[in-house]
Design a protein around this motif. Structure first.
Motif, short mmCIF file in Angstrom:
data_model
loop_
_atom_site.label_atom_id
_atom_site.label_comp_id
_atom_site.label_asym_id
_atom_site.label_seq_id
_atom_site.Cartn_x
_atom_site.Cartn_y
_atom_site.Cartn_z
N ASP A 120 42.02 -49.67 56.71
CA ASP A 120 42.23 -49.82 55.56
C ASP A 120 41.08 -50.80 55.20
O ASP A 120 41.11 -51.88 55.26
CB ASP A 120 43.50 -50.80 55.65
CG ASP A 120 43.99 -51.12 54.29
OD1 ASP A 120 43.66 -50.45 53.23
OD2 ASP A 120 44.52 -52.13 53.82
N HIS A 131 38.10 -45.99 49.20
CA HIS A 131 39.22 -46.87 50.14
C HIS A 131 39.18 -45.64 51.32
O HIS A 131 39.45 -44.51 51.07
CB HIS A 131 40.73 -46.90 49.44
CG HIS A 131 41.65 -47.18 50.32
ND1 HIS A 131 42.84 -46.39 50.84
CD2 HIS A 131 41.78 -48.24 51.09
CE1 HIS A 131 43.57 -47.15 51.59
NE2 HIS A 131 42.90 -48.11 51.98
N ASP A 133 41.31 -44.66 54.49
CA ASP A 133 42.92 -44.72 54.92
C ASP A 133 43.06 -44.59 56.25
O ASP A 133 44.11 -44.30 57.00
CB ASP A 133 43.80 -44.01 54.11
CG ASP A 133 43.44 -42.48 54.18
OD1 ASP A 133 42.81 -42.05 54.93
OD2 ASP A 133 44.22 -41.81 53.45
N HIS A 155 47.99 -55.11 51.33
CA HIS A 155 47.66 -54.02 50.39
C HIS A 155 47.44 -54.44 48.94
O HIS A 155 47.37 -53.48 47.99
CB HIS A 155 48.93 -52.99 50.41
CG HIS A 155 48.98 -52.20 51.63
ND1 HIS A 155 48.05 -51.32 51.81
CD2 HIS A 155 49.89 -52.16 52.68
CE1 HIS A 155 48.40 -50.80 53.12
NE2 HIS A 155 49.46 -51.20 53.65
N GLY A 171 48.60 -51.32 47.05
CA GLY A 171 48.99 -50.36 48.05
C GLY A 171 47.79 -49.31 48.42
O GLY A 171 46.82 -49.56 47.74
N PRO A 172 48.17 -48.50 49.19
CA PRO A 172 47.21 -47.78 49.92
C PRO A 172 46.24 -46.73 48.97
O PRO A 172 45.55 -46.07 49.01
CB PRO A 172 47.67 -47.03 51.09
CG PRO A 172 48.94 -47.16 50.78
CD PRO A 172 49.29 -48.21 50.03
#
Length: 176
Positions: A120, A131, A133, A155, A171-172
């Motif tokens: 992350d 980003h 993941d 997050h 959030g992701p």
């Protein structure tokens, strides 16, 4: 204390100047990491120790690192690209194409990186946020002035830019 040329170390009796890396960051367990013009370094309590192979083409200005962020045994670095050190060997993951700029294709000039874990990782620079993941890098193009720093908690991620601009990404998937 770090100056542009030296770090200063107090051993309980005297203050001693030592060569300093160009930038430093603290890992999750309090360990101290740094980078200089050619490689990643780690503070062993006494001196900065090289922790990686030299950056490819470092002597010709091939790689440039602006910031690093350690996450356990992985250290992430950003500059004109993203650099990942897992076992001391630097690698550059594939990134999505940069956003199209007003005057043609844009490029990545990443200035900051933050991670809550090795899977992350967030980076920013220009008007773009990246980003990781754990499987792939995703790009978010944000309107407004140049982004200069990114940090977060879990997050919740915050990107800060020129003119006082602050983006809150949640959030992701980077929802704003």
């Amino acid at each position: 204390m770090v100056s542009s040329q030296n770090s200063w170390h107090w051993d309980g009796h005297r203050l001693e100047a030592r060569p300093a890396p160009a930038g430093i960051a603290t890992g999750p367990s309090g360990e101290l990491w740094g980078f200089d013009a050619t490689s990643l370094v780690h503070w062993d309590g006494t001196a900065w120790q090289p922790q990686s192979e030299p950056f490819p083409d470092a002597d010709q200005g091939g790689w440039r690192v602006n910031a690093i962020f350690p996450t356990g045994n992985t250290v992430w670095g950003v500059g004109g690209n993203v650099v990942k050190w897992d076992t001391g060997k630097p690698s550059t993951p594939d990134l999505p194409a940069p956003a199209q700029g007003f005057f043609g294709p844009d490029y990545y000039e990443l200035t900051s990186v933050w991670a809550s874990s090795p899977d992350d990782v967030w980076a920013c620079g220009g008007t773009q946020v990246l980003h990781w993941d754990g499987h792939a890098w995703h790009r978010f193009h944000l309107p407004g002035p140049r982004l200069v720093a990114i940090a977060g908690s879990g997050h919740d991620v915050w990107a800060v830019g020129d003119l006082g601009v602050i983006y809150h990404l949640r959030g992701p998937d980077g929802r704003r």
